[in-house]
Design a protein around this motif. Structure first.
Motif, PDB file in Angstrom:
ATOM      1  N   HIS A 305       0.877  -0.939   0.115  1.00  0.00           N
ATOM      2  CA  HIS A 305      -0.078  -0.077   0.224  1.00  0.00           C
ATOM      3  C   HIS A 305       1.024   1.107  -0.031  1.00  0.00           C
ATOM      4  CE1 HIS A 305      -4.029  -1.690   0.281  1.00  0.00           C
ATOM      5  NE2 HIS A 305      -3.494  -2.702   1.003  1.00  0.00           N
ATOM      6  N   GLY A 306       1.752   1.133   0.850  1.00  0.00           N
ATOM      7  CA  GLY A 306       2.771   2.267   0.858  1.00  0.00           C
ATOM      8  C   GLY A 306       3.382   2.735  -0.418  1.00  0.00           C
ATOM      9  N   THR A 307       4.008   1.674  -0.960  1.00  0.00           N
ATOM     10  CA  THR A 307       4.364   1.945  -2.406  1.00  0.00           C
ATOM     11  C   THR A 307       3.607   2.273  -3.426  1.00  0.00           C
ATOM     12  OG1 THR A 307       6.147   0.104  -1.821  1.00  0.00           O
ATOM     13  CG2 THR A 307       5.877   0.761  -4.184  1.00  0.00           C
ATOM     14  N   GLY A 308       2.432   1.837  -3.374  1.00  0.00           N
ATOM     15  CA  GLY A 308       1.196   2.331  -4.147  1.00  0.00           C
ATOM     16  C   GLY A 308       0.844   3.675  -4.228  1.00  0.00           C
ATOM     17  N   TYR A 309       0.829   4.331  -2.928  1.00  0.00           N
ATOM     18  CA  TYR A 309       0.724   5.796  -2.785  1.00  0.00           C
ATOM     19  C   TYR A 309       2.094   6.658  -3.418  1.00  0.00           C
ATOM     20  CZ  TYR A 309      -3.917   4.526  -0.793  1.00  0.00           C
ATOM     21  OH  TYR A 309      -4.968   3.844  -0.350  1.00  0.00           O
ATOM     22  N   LEU A 310       3.049   6.079  -3.064  1.00  0.00           N
ATOM     23  CA  LEU A 310       4.241   6.758  -3.603  1.00  0.00           C
ATOM     24  C   LEU A 310       4.394   6.667  -4.944  1.00  0.00           C
ATOM     25  CD1 LEU A 310       6.807   5.203  -0.788  1.00  0.00           C
ATOM     26  CD2 LEU A 310       6.177   7.633  -1.214  1.00  0.00           C
ATOM     27  N   LEU A 311       3.741   5.528  -5.627  1.00  0.00           N
ATOM     28  CA  LEU A 311       4.075   5.655  -7.170  1.00  0.00           C
ATOM     29  C   LEU A 311       3.009   6.512  -7.618  1.00  0.00           C
ATOM     30  CD1 LEU A 311       4.763   4.215  -9.766  1.00  0.00           C
ATOM     31  CD2 LEU A 311       3.313   2.256  -9.070  1.00  0.00           C
ATOM     32  N   ALA A 312       1.805   6.625  -7.086  1.00  0.00           N
ATOM     33  CA  ALA A 312       0.778   7.470  -7.639  1.00  0.00           C
ATOM     34  C   ALA A 312       1.072   9.029  -7.441  1.00  0.00           C
ATOM     35  CB  ALA A 312      -0.405   7.286  -6.738  1.00  0.00           C
ATOM     36  N   ALA A 313       1.959   9.218  -6.162  1.00  0.00           N
ATOM     37  CA  ALA A 313       2.536  10.448  -6.141  1.00  0.00           C
ATOM     38  C   ALA A 313       3.441  10.842  -7.069  1.00  0.00           C
ATOM     39  CB  ALA A 313       3.105  10.759  -4.839  1.00  0.00           C
TER      40      ALA A 313
END
Length: 405
Positions: A305-313
């Protein structure tokens, strides 16, 4: 980070001040376990398969991942275990077999069979890959995006990701107005429950890149895409001519965002991996272990989940940068990079308030879908005027036409 990147892109497009960004910790906590909160017509989806988990080896522990049928088959085959189809009985067989072998031997035998097993590290690893790698590639004119109601309106995203981290990233881009089309190979089915959770706001189609007709359709989509997000292990798409350099050579101005498990260099770069395995291999499982030495896990699949939000950012920032300066962008993130950040670069702070103040029910909603009535987590991304939820339910996996909306 994704909330701020969204607010900044919206301000850039509309030539207005950046709207205020406020992130609610309860919303984040709920979203980080969105798969646990998911209900489909009241049914609780299955989580880890019986043959996935921690196992005592002859000299330590190993972590296996057998949620997908092909990974399950490879695990059993690598260890010489006859597949009876009875997973509960096979648990005992697998446990006995693993207890007789050294952990490293298990890891390498399963890896050689293209399966998934990792030695549980006894202590945290040294600092690992960078959190986000970004490079500008080539020359192209800035693509000036028109004023919009939501930050990613009009941005076309080809989603070549699976499981959690990549689909979480593209789920957020869809929330923020992007036209997200997920493309999967028909021979690699996705778990229906996983897609019900991460497919909101998107469409989903099936294309076999080895088929001339499907490849032609894919190239047509690619020619009009702004962003391509990939979540396969490094090199897996290169044989189809879809390496980042090849994509950016054919399509200057494209944003190519890559996600992998173990990072982009070193002996593990080309290995498959999932959140649970990276937690095991980087020492997180040891930190979360119990007093008797059994490995443990984070309270959420936080690397995914953390990497997913970082990727979106990172994608939103790349769109903003391209708006200003043109050129293509190549972004790389990994679960191991996020693990290293959590292990070495985050300084814990005392929790504010008590656990009784957190009510996940306030951050859940219901949506009718082709899968049934979904109870699912609301998005945690927020700035003044942000959409409260997605504008469409998930379509059934693989049922949409291969075209842009």
């Amino acid at each position: 980070m994704s909330s701020l990147a969204a607010a900044e892109l919206l301000a850039l497009r509309n030539r207005v001040p950046v709207p205020a960004v406020r992130v609610n910790e309860a919303a984040v906590a709920t979203a980080f376990v969105s798969e646990r909160h998911l209900r489909i017509d009241g049914r609780i989806p299955a989580s880890f398969a019986p043959l996935s988990g921690f196992w005592q080896a002859a000299d330590g522990w190993v972590r296996t991942h057998a949620n997908y049928p092909h990974h399950r088959a490879r695990l059993l085959s690598a260890l010489g275990i006859v597949d009876t189809g009875q997973d509960q009985a096979l648990v005992g067989v697998l446990s006995k077999e693993l207890a007789s072998r050294p952990a490293w031997e298990v890891q390498e035998a399963v890896y050689a069979a293209n399966g998934l097993a990792v030695v549980v590290a006894s202590a945290p690893a040294e600092a690992g890959p960078a959190l986000v790698e970004t490079r500008r590639v080539g020359q192209s004119s800035p693509r000036l995006l028109a004023p919009a109601v939501v930050p990613a309106q009009g941005v076309r995203v080809l989603d070549l990701t699976r499981v959690i981290a990549g689909p979480v990233a593209t789920r957020i881009l869809a929330l923020l107005g992007a036209d997200v089309l997920r493309v999967d190979a028909p021979q690699l089915p996705e778990d229906a429950d996983a897609h019900a959770d991460t497919g909101v706001g998107k469409r989903s189609t099936l294309l076999d890149l080895a088929s001339p007709g499907d490849r032609h359709a894919f190239e047509g989509l690619l020619s009009q895409a702004d962003v391509v997000v990939t979540g396969y292990r490094p090199g897996a798409l290169d044989r189809h001519g879809l390496s980042p350099d090849a994509l950016l050579a054919r399509h200057p101005g494209l944003i190519v965002a890559q996600l992998c498990a173990w990072g982009w260099s070193g002996p593990w770069a080309e290995r498959r991996g999932f959140d649970s395995l990276v937690q095991a291999g980087t020492g997180i499982a040891a930190i979360e272990g119990t007093a008797d030495g059994r490995p443990g896990v984070l309270p959420a699949q936080a690397l995914d989940h953390g990497t997913g939000y970082l990727l979106a950012a990172a994608v939103l920032r790349a769109v903003s940068d391209r708006q200003a300066t043109g050129g293509g962008r190549h972004l790389r993130l990994s679960l191991a990079g996020t693990a290293s950040w959590l292990l070495h670069d985050i300084h814990p702070a005392p929790a504010q308030g008590g656990a009784d103040l957190y009510d996940p029910g306030s951050w859940l909603t219901e949506t009718e879908s082709p899968y049934g009535l979904l109870r699912h987590a609301l998005p945690p991304v927020h700035y003044d005027g942000a959409p409260a939820t997605w504008n469409r339910a998930p379509t059934q996996w693989g049922t949409d036409l291969p075209n842009w909306a």
